[in-house]
Design an enzyme around this catalytic site. Sequence first.
Site, PDB file in Angstrom:
ATOM      1  N   ASP A 256      21.961 -36.554 108.236  1.00 63.53           N
ATOM      2  CA  ASP A 256      21.429 -35.844 107.068  1.00 63.53           C
ATOM      3  C   ASP A 256      20.548 -36.802 106.272  1.00 63.53           C
ATOM      4  O   ASP A 256      20.735 -38.019 106.324  1.00 63.53           O
ATOM      5  CB  ASP A 256      22.584 -35.401 106.148  1.00 63.53           C
ATOM      6  CG  ASP A 256      23.331 -34.193 106.691  1.00 63.53           C
ATOM      7  OD1 ASP A 256      22.819 -33.521 107.604  1.00 63.53           O
ATOM      8  OD2 ASP A 256      24.438 -33.930 106.189  1.00 63.53           O
TER       9      ASP A 256
ATOM     10  N   ARG B  71      15.090 -32.192 111.857  1.00 67.00           N
ATOM     11  CA  ARG B  71      15.405 -30.979 111.083  1.00 67.00           C
ATOM     12  C   ARG B  71      14.524 -31.042 109.831  1.00 67.00           C
ATOM     13  O   ARG B  71      14.530 -32.052 109.127  1.00 67.00           O
ATOM     14  CB  ARG B  71      16.881 -30.973 110.657  1.00 67.00           C
ATOM     15  CG  ARG B  71      17.237 -29.830 109.706  1.00 67.00           C
ATOM     16  CD  ARG B  71      18.489 -30.114 108.882  1.00 67.00           C
ATOM     17  NE  ARG B  71      19.700 -30.159 109.683  1.00 67.00           N
ATOM     18  CZ  ARG B  71      20.781 -30.850 109.307  1.00 67.00           C
ATOM     19  NH1 ARG B  71      20.792 -31.552 108.184  1.00 67.00           N
ATOM     20  NH2 ARG B  71      21.846 -30.866 110.077  1.00 67.00           N
TER      21      ARG B  71
HETATM   22  P1  FDA Z   1      14.622 -22.036  98.498  1.00 69.95           P
HETATM   23  O1  FDA Z   1      15.439 -22.965  97.671  1.00 69.95           O
HETATM   24  O2  FDA Z   1      13.217 -21.768  98.077  1.00 69.95           O
HETATM   25  O3  FDA Z   1      15.408 -20.695  98.623  1.00 69.95           O
HETATM   26  C1  FDA Z   1      14.882 -19.575  99.300  1.00 69.95           C
HETATM   27  C2  FDA Z   1      15.855 -18.421  99.155  1.00 69.95           C
HETATM   28  O4  FDA Z   1      17.044 -18.763  99.844  1.00 69.95           O
HETATM   29  C3  FDA Z   1      16.317 -18.151  97.727  1.00 69.95           C
HETATM   30  O5  FDA Z   1      15.456 -17.282  97.077  1.00 69.95           O
HETATM   31  C4  FDA Z   1      17.688 -17.569  97.947  1.00 69.95           C
HETATM   32  O6  FDA Z   1      17.585 -16.211  98.305  1.00 69.95           O
HETATM   33  C5  FDA Z   1      18.185 -18.321  99.136  1.00 69.95           C
HETATM   34  N1  FDA Z   1      19.007 -19.494  98.774  1.00 69.95           N
HETATM   35  C6  FDA Z   1      18.643 -20.797  98.831  1.00 69.95           C
HETATM   36  N2  FDA Z   1      19.664 -21.600  98.484  1.00 69.95           N
HETATM   37  C7  FDA Z   1      20.690 -20.785  98.191  1.00 69.95           C
HETATM   38  C8  FDA Z   1      22.026 -20.986  97.764  1.00 69.95           C
HETATM   39  N3  FDA Z   1      22.508 -22.201  97.580  1.00 69.95           N
HETATM   40  N4  FDA Z   1      22.798 -19.896  97.559  1.00 69.95           N
HETATM   41  C9  FDA Z   1      22.322 -18.652  97.762  1.00 69.95           C
HETATM   42  N5  FDA Z   1      21.071 -18.386  98.174  1.00 69.95           N
HETATM   43  C10 FDA Z   1      20.274 -19.432  98.371  1.00 69.95           C
HETATM   44  N6  FDA Z   1      18.646 -31.123 102.069  1.00 69.95           N
HETATM   45  C11 FDA Z   1      18.493 -32.460 102.062  1.00 69.95           C
HETATM   46  O7  FDA Z   1      17.941 -33.011 101.114  1.00 69.95           O
HETATM   47  N7  FDA Z   1      18.986 -33.207 103.111  1.00 69.95           N
HETATM   48  C12 FDA Z   1      19.576 -32.641 104.195  1.00 69.95           C
HETATM   49  O8  FDA Z   1      19.978 -33.344 105.120  1.00 69.95           O
HETATM   50  C13 FDA Z   1      19.714 -31.223 104.208  1.00 69.95           C
HETATM   51  N8  FDA Z   1      20.299 -30.584 105.266  1.00 69.95           N
HETATM   52  C14 FDA Z   1      20.252 -29.216 105.330  1.00 69.95           C
HETATM   53  C15 FDA Z   1      20.707 -28.546 106.463  1.00 69.95           C
HETATM   54  C16 FDA Z   1      20.567 -27.180 106.583  1.00 69.95           C
HETATM   55  C17 FDA Z   1      21.031 -26.488 107.828  1.00 69.95           C
HETATM   56  C18 FDA Z   1      19.969 -26.434 105.514  1.00 69.95           C
HETATM   57  C19 FDA Z   1      19.759 -24.950 105.623  1.00 69.95           C
HETATM   58  C20 FDA Z   1      19.574 -27.071 104.367  1.00 69.95           C
HETATM   59  C21 FDA Z   1      19.722 -28.456 104.246  1.00 69.95           C
HETATM   60  N9  FDA Z   1      19.325 -29.111 103.088  1.00 69.95           N
HETATM   61  C22 FDA Z   1      19.230 -30.486 103.108  1.00 69.95           C
HETATM   62  C23 FDA Z   1      19.090 -28.353 101.837  1.00 69.95           C
HETATM   63  C24 FDA Z   1      17.613 -28.032 101.625  1.00 69.95           C
HETATM   64  O9  FDA Z   1      16.911 -29.205 101.313  1.00 69.95           O
HETATM   65  C25 FDA Z   1      17.432 -27.026 100.480  1.00 69.95           C
HETATM   66  O10 FDA Z   1      17.926 -27.588  99.292  1.00 69.95           O
HETATM   67  C26 FDA Z   1      18.127 -25.690 100.709  1.00 69.95           C
HETATM   68  O11 FDA Z   1      18.034 -25.277 102.034  1.00 69.95           O
HETATM   69  C27 FDA Z   1      17.491 -24.588  99.821  1.00 69.95           C
HETATM   70  O12 FDA Z   1      16.151 -24.450 100.143  1.00 69.95           O
HETATM   71  P2  FDA Z   1      15.549 -23.225 100.983  1.00 69.95           P
HETATM   72  O13 FDA Z   1      14.704 -23.797 102.060  1.00 69.95           O
HETATM   73  O14 FDA Z   1      16.620 -22.329 101.447  1.00 69.95           O
HETATM   74  O15 FDA Z   1      14.532 -22.516 100.007  1.00 69.95           O
END
Ligand code: FDA
Length: 321
Positions: free
Chosen positions: A136, A187
């Site tokens: 990560d 990733r």
């Molecule tokens: P965004 O935040 O724009 O959200 C898009 C939509 O997704 C929102 O409108 C909502 O509907 C939904 N959503 C997002 N987060 C939600 C929540 N917590 N609860 C409910 N709905 C939610 N980061 C990092 O810094 N280091 C890492 O190693 C990882 N590893 C990682 C693994 C995996 C499998 C995932 C999916 C994510 C990570 N992350 C991470 C976290 C990543 O950086 C980010 O903070 C989250 O995925 C939220 O961003 P989105 O891309 O979902 O978009």
Amino acid sequence: MLASLSRGFFLTLADSASLKRLASRYGMRGREGFARRFIGGETLDEAIETASQLERRGLLHTLNHLGEHVRTVAKAEAATVEYLTIIERVRSARLTCNLSLKLTQLGLELDRATAATNLRRILEAAEQGHGFVRIDMENSPIVSATLELFETLWQQGHRNVGVVLQAALYRSADDLRRMNALGARVRLVKGAYKEPERVAYQQKAAVDAAFLRLMCGLLQDGAYPAIATHDPKMIQAGCAFAREHGISTDRFEFQMLYGVRRDLQASLHAQGYRLRIYLPFGHEWFPYFMRRLAERPANVAFVIKGVLHEHVGQGQAFGKH
Ligand code: FDA
């Protein structure tokens, strides 16, 4: 009101020791504990059970034993032993499961040699069962050390290991080119940490634009990329790019967090895309949980409902996603 609470506010609370103590008392208590939405259990037994349920539904999964920023060599050793135990349990349960871990959990902030030795032990154990380990990505002061350690192990011949790049960081475009040239598995995420303007985009629109650029570069030139987001716009753009460039659905995967956008998870899976669920477990769930609240302050409403449910014994603890 909840929506107006800032991301920074929750990320600051994530460092609060007293809030952590209070939350830890209730969050995973009983079946309705408010953190259960995002955490696959506190014990390895619970996590294996949750992972088995995901596997039965045809979903790929990655187990993460929660923990970060360990302060002693003994704790880094304990985290390493825990991962070795997980590898054995996964094997005996006949699960097909990746692992995700944080290098500060293995002692990176104590000294790099300790973290490197610990990671090597985990990679070698995982290799025997063809297991894959994802490192990560943590906050920006840790990024260089993480990538350097990864590249050292890569040069030493380890191939069952991959990294994470954060679209929010300016440096990620260069890092991605280097990782693609190596043939390393990446990733891509938006980035979960509050970062200063000197190193990271501050506006969501700029992070999203960077994510789109990096995602295209990764799908085009990367080695089995993982597109990790719950953002329907990014997902649609990824699917469209793959279609237009003849990249078949077995050459990449989407990844989402356990408990987040379960509706979207079901729909992607039903469309035949590969989907991996990141499944965290363990007692150290508080900072991870607070980062999930920071991403979507409306989740606080779920927490409040969960606590009320526990006290008045009625109602559904969580909403749809
Ligand atoms: P965004 O935040 O724009 O959200 C898009 C939509 O997704 C929102 O409108 C909502 O509907 C939904 N959503 C997002 N987060 C939600 C929540 N917590 N609860 C409910 N709905 C939610 N980061 C990092 O810094 N280091 C890492 O190693 C990882 N590893 C990682 C693994 C995996 C499998 C995932 C999916 C994510 C990570 N992350 C991470 C976290 C990543 O950086 C980010 O903070 C989250 O995925 C939220 O961003 P989105 O891309 O979902 O978009």
